[in-house]
Design a protein around this motif. Sequence first.
Motif, PDB file in Angstrom:
ATOM      1  N   TYR A 447       0.489  -1.456  -0.082  1.00 53.50           N
ATOM      2  CA  TYR A 447      -0.541   0.223  -0.226  1.00 53.50           C
ATOM      3  C   TYR A 447       0.821   1.212  -0.358  1.00 53.50           C
ATOM      4  O   TYR A 447       0.447   2.504  -0.252  1.00 53.50           O
ATOM      5  CB  TYR A 447      -0.642   0.041   0.925  1.00 53.50           C
ATOM      6  N   GLN A 448       2.090   1.417   0.047  1.00 53.25           N
ATOM      7  CA  GLN A 448       3.390   2.247   0.694  1.00 53.25           C
ATOM      8  C   GLN A 448       3.672   2.144  -0.906  1.00 53.25           C
ATOM      9  O   GLN A 448       4.743   3.396  -1.432  1.00 53.25           O
ATOM     10  CB  GLN A 448       4.179   2.384   1.774  1.00 53.25           C
ATOM     11  N   ILE A 451       4.384   5.937  -3.393  1.00 55.68           N
ATOM     12  CA  ILE A 451       3.762   7.246  -2.719  1.00 55.68           C
ATOM     13  C   ILE A 451       4.836   7.983  -2.656  1.00 55.68           C
ATOM     14  O   ILE A 451       5.770   7.827  -2.200  1.00 55.68           O
ATOM     15  CB  ILE A 451       3.093   6.928  -1.640  1.00 55.68           C
ATOM     16  N   ASP A 464       1.857   6.101   9.487  1.00 56.02           N
ATOM     17  CA  ASP A 464       0.757   6.344   8.832  1.00 56.02           C
ATOM     18  C   ASP A 464      -0.211   7.021   8.769  1.00 56.02           C
ATOM     19  O   ASP A 464      -0.485   8.060   7.487  1.00 56.02           O
ATOM     20  CB  ASP A 464      -0.380   5.302   8.543  1.00 56.02           C
ATOM     21  N   ASN A 519      -5.044   0.635   6.266  1.00 54.56           N
ATOM     22  CA  ASN A 519      -4.322   1.308   5.699  1.00 54.56           C
ATOM     23  C   ASN A 519      -4.575   0.698   3.768  1.00 54.56           C
ATOM     24  O   ASN A 519      -4.123   2.347   3.341  1.00 54.56           O
ATOM     25  CB  ASN A 519      -2.743   0.473   6.369  1.00 54.56           C
ATOM     26  N   TYR A 523      -5.056   4.919   2.503  1.00 53.23           N
ATOM     27  CA  TYR A 523      -3.726   5.286   1.415  1.00 53.23           C
ATOM     28  C   TYR A 523      -4.263   5.088  -0.349  1.00 53.23           C
ATOM     29  O   TYR A 523      -3.920   5.976  -1.032  1.00 53.23           O
ATOM     30  CB  TYR A 523      -2.390   3.944   1.616  1.00 53.23           C
ATOM     31  N   THR A 524      -5.705   4.454   0.065  1.00 54.25           N
ATOM     32  CA  THR A 524      -6.378   4.420  -1.953  1.00 54.25           C
ATOM     33  C   THR A 524      -6.653   5.788  -2.010  1.00 54.25           C
ATOM     34  O   THR A 524      -7.028   6.657  -2.629  1.00 54.25           O
ATOM     35  CB  THR A 524      -7.166   3.846  -1.722  1.00 54.25           C
ATOM     36  N   GLN A 527      -4.792   9.231  -1.984  1.00 54.09           N
ATOM     37  CA  GLN A 527      -4.490   9.616  -3.250  1.00 54.09           C
ATOM     38  C   GLN A 527      -5.354  10.042  -4.949  1.00 54.09           C
ATOM     39  O   GLN A 527      -4.977   9.886  -5.533  1.00 54.09           O
ATOM     40  CB  GLN A 527      -3.554   8.376  -3.989  1.00 54.09           C
ATOM     41  N   TYR A 531      -8.705  13.852  -0.898  1.00 50.01           N
ATOM     42  CA  TYR A 531      -7.733  13.837  -0.320  1.00 50.01           C
ATOM     43  C   TYR A 531      -7.492  14.771   0.994  1.00 50.01           C
ATOM     44  O   TYR A 531      -7.330  14.861   1.830  1.00 50.01           O
ATOM     45  CB  TYR A 531      -6.154  13.759  -0.932  1.00 50.01           C
ATOM     46  N   TYR A 552       2.297  12.693   1.731  1.00 48.93           N
ATOM     47  CA  TYR A 552       2.538  12.097   2.920  1.00 48.93           C
ATOM     48  C   TYR A 552       4.120  12.337   3.052  1.00 48.93           C
ATOM     49  O   TYR A 552       4.829  13.019   2.063  1.00 48.93           O
ATOM     50  CB  TYR A 552       2.632  10.368   2.519  1.00 48.93           C
ATOM     51  N   GLY A 557       2.854  11.467   8.456  1.00 51.72           N
ATOM     52  CA  GLY A 557       2.268  10.360   7.838  1.00 51.72           C
ATOM     53  C   GLY A 557       1.476  11.607   6.289  1.00 51.72           C
ATOM     54  O   GLY A 557       1.589  12.430   6.172  1.00 51.72           O
ATOM     55  N   TRP A 558       0.011  10.647   6.567  1.00 53.70           N
ATOM     56  CA  TRP A 558      -1.030  11.272   5.663  1.00 53.70           C
ATOM     57  C   TRP A 558      -2.206  12.731   6.266  1.00 53.70           C
ATOM     58  O   TRP A 558      -2.366  13.901   6.076  1.00 53.70           O
ATOM     59  CB  TRP A 558      -1.996  10.756   4.487  1.00 53.70           C
TER      60      TRP A 558
END
Length: 852
Positions: A447-448, A451, A464, A519, A523-524, A527, A531, A552, A557-558
């Motif tokens: 998932y990373q 990125i 994260d 996660n 993460y999806t 992106q 966001y 990120y 993290g986000w």
Amino acid sequence: MKTSHFNLLHFFNANVRFFLAFVLVVFGSSIAWSNAPPDEAYDRLSGHVPVQHIKNSALLGQKSSSDSVPMTVVLRYPNEAQLNSLLSKLYDPLDPSYGHFLTTQQFTDQFSPSQSDYQAIQSYFKSQGFTVAGIHSNRLVLNVSAPVVTAGQAFNVQFNEYAQGSRHYYSVDREPALPHSVAAKILHIAGLQNANVWHKHAVPLSPYQSMGVTPNQVGTGPNGGLQPSDIASIYELNSAALPASKGLGQTIGLFELDGFAGSDITAYETKFGLPKVQPTTVLIDGFNGKPGSGADEVTLDIELQMAVAPSAKIIVYEGPNSGAGVIDTYQKIATDNLAKQISTSWGLCENYSSSGTLTAENAIFKQMAAQGQSIFAASGDSGAYDCGGTSMLNVDDPASQPYVVGVGGTSLKPGSGEVYSSESVWNTSSTEGGGGGVSTFWALPSYQANIPGLASIKYRNVPDVSLDSDPYTGYAIYSGGAWQIYGGTSCAAPIWAAYTAIVNQQRQANGSSALGFLNPTLYTLAQTSSYSADFHDITTGNNNHYYAAIGYDNATGWGSFNGLSLFYDLVAGPSRSATSTTLASSANPSGYGSAVTFTATVTGSSPTGTVTFIDGTTTLGTGAVSSGKATFATSSLTVGTHGITAAYSGDTKNNASTSTALTQTVNKAATSAALASSLNPSGYGSAVTFTATVTGSSPTGTVTFKDGTTTLGTGAVSGGKATLATSSLSAGAHSITAAYSGDTKNNASTSTALTQTVNKKATTATVVSSKNPSVRGTSVTFTATVTGSSPTGTVTFNDGTAKLGTGVLSTSGKATYATATLAIGTHKITASYGGDTNNATSVSAALSQAVK
């Protein structure tokens, strides 16, 4: 002198360990020990010796042989590759298995060690003098205990006592060894050392007040701390769009290594008018549940979860602060599978965590992920230097685990009226702030991948997400019978878990599955264009090494959640853009055997993934989408019309789509025929072979050879050639052609005419006399013999230049002429063959005929 004695022992012990390590490296990990069965070697396990602690410790001597050592044996998954594959599918929105999480029993049936293997491990330890203290339904963990002397003999180790500063601990002096058949089934044995002490990540404000620092109190709760309504207002959790009874029907799990006072919880609920939901406590490994030095951690975890999801049920899992206690507590949460959102605010510097502990935890976190449980872990309170000091970058376990959501820390600056204004990276000092950085143990999780902003593209990046953790902008907590202000990432992790409970509450009401391990979804979403609405992107500050940035970063993290917007997206699940797929051909119509390239153009939100090219219902192949296009080239289409479609797979941001069918016409391949003769000119009656060479797409079929309009014969095409041999061509010029018939893949074609010249057959003529010499007036017969190809016609008999007469050739090639008129003397008789259609003329040698 005592210090020197300790130092000498420490030096000696270190060198002994070095020597043993050298032996292991040189002679391998499979060692036959004196007490091993004669037919089985012993294997050394790994990840049990706390090397970082020992090198900074003094050896005190051997641990008392009568002491009992409790241990937790963690078994290996027999089919971990299949488990990894399932986890990938469970969190892939494009896979049919997406969100279909397993029950505990299903997980045990599919992935746990077999009952026979589990029983075999129990039997082995019993045979070695161990007591089996606990068995577990998932067959992944086994609790055993034994006196030090028994364990030492069984594992071929020595238990030593060490001093690290004022703290004493024990540890084995080398990695444990077990029979190969046993070692192959064991992942880790927790309890062979107690050097590690897991740390709470709660930071009270009181120490800073005692230093004369004026806190930046931002809340409206006691002492200026954030109260539940402040958290809801600042982080957008007070909208009517969220469930009224937040967390109702959901269970939140807490991993704890200490107890709490129920009176503190009641005081918090009473103060803020929260529902009276007293937590359920589950005690692990005989822990007594009494509040200790870490009670404030347990208390704030409970209270902050109540603050955000006051109607949720909370189960507090409490175990002893030891390697075995940590493993057993996590595995109890997994096997109970009651809480779909869990938080832990206890951690250990990854560098001080043994590889065995890390992998054992990971095995349990994989089970949680497969069952749809999401665990949130505080990322630490020492900034980028989780092991302490300012010299060694490190991260905190379990926040750095690949199946854990690592939660970092921010410093909050609310606006007037307790609304969100801004956040920056929490950084109190050079040794305190939001934990974050790069794992030195775990590889980059999927998932990373790709990125932007990651500090490492090889290893796991932490955290994260984040939330307010600064004690100067901290939370009002009732602990130890008094109100205090707390910060630390300990505050951020339980709030994230409680927030997830609200989301899962709504998903359950909508008939959807739980979010599970969060996660991949986070993460999806991060992106996508959502966001900026779903997250508060932290772009200022640093954690003493890693700086905040757009998107990120390894400091926050986000960022922190915007509760309402992220709620909508998490409840709905991963949203994806609509796409369209169009298809074009490089050559239409195309010829059989000729390459044609199909190009699919996919529109959407920067689509990735693959396109499958299909002929009717038959898959031709796939192409990866790059810059919105995917191609596939083929030369294998059969002759005729084909309905070609392009099916786009979709990705985490784009829906799948299929093009309309493109009619691809494939014509037969063009061919050419060329003709050659084996002999030209040839002689009449001589064999000549005609060879036709046909070019095309592996042509088959026949070639018809013609002489003008007359068919000479046919030949089958093989290897692109067909032949016909004949010796029946008449003398003269012939116009020979080769007509290729074509086949299912190739068109017909005819060669240009080849002029085949056939010369007449050369002949010979000989003449003999029936009587030589002869008498004047008597008859003499001359016989001419002509050789050739069945010659016909006449032979003229001459006497010198005077013609005597003619004779017709018989079928045997002979002609005769009789005469009685020759005068006395010598006559030169010749036979002159006149030739025919296929035979050339010839004249015999002169025969001297004497007449008397």
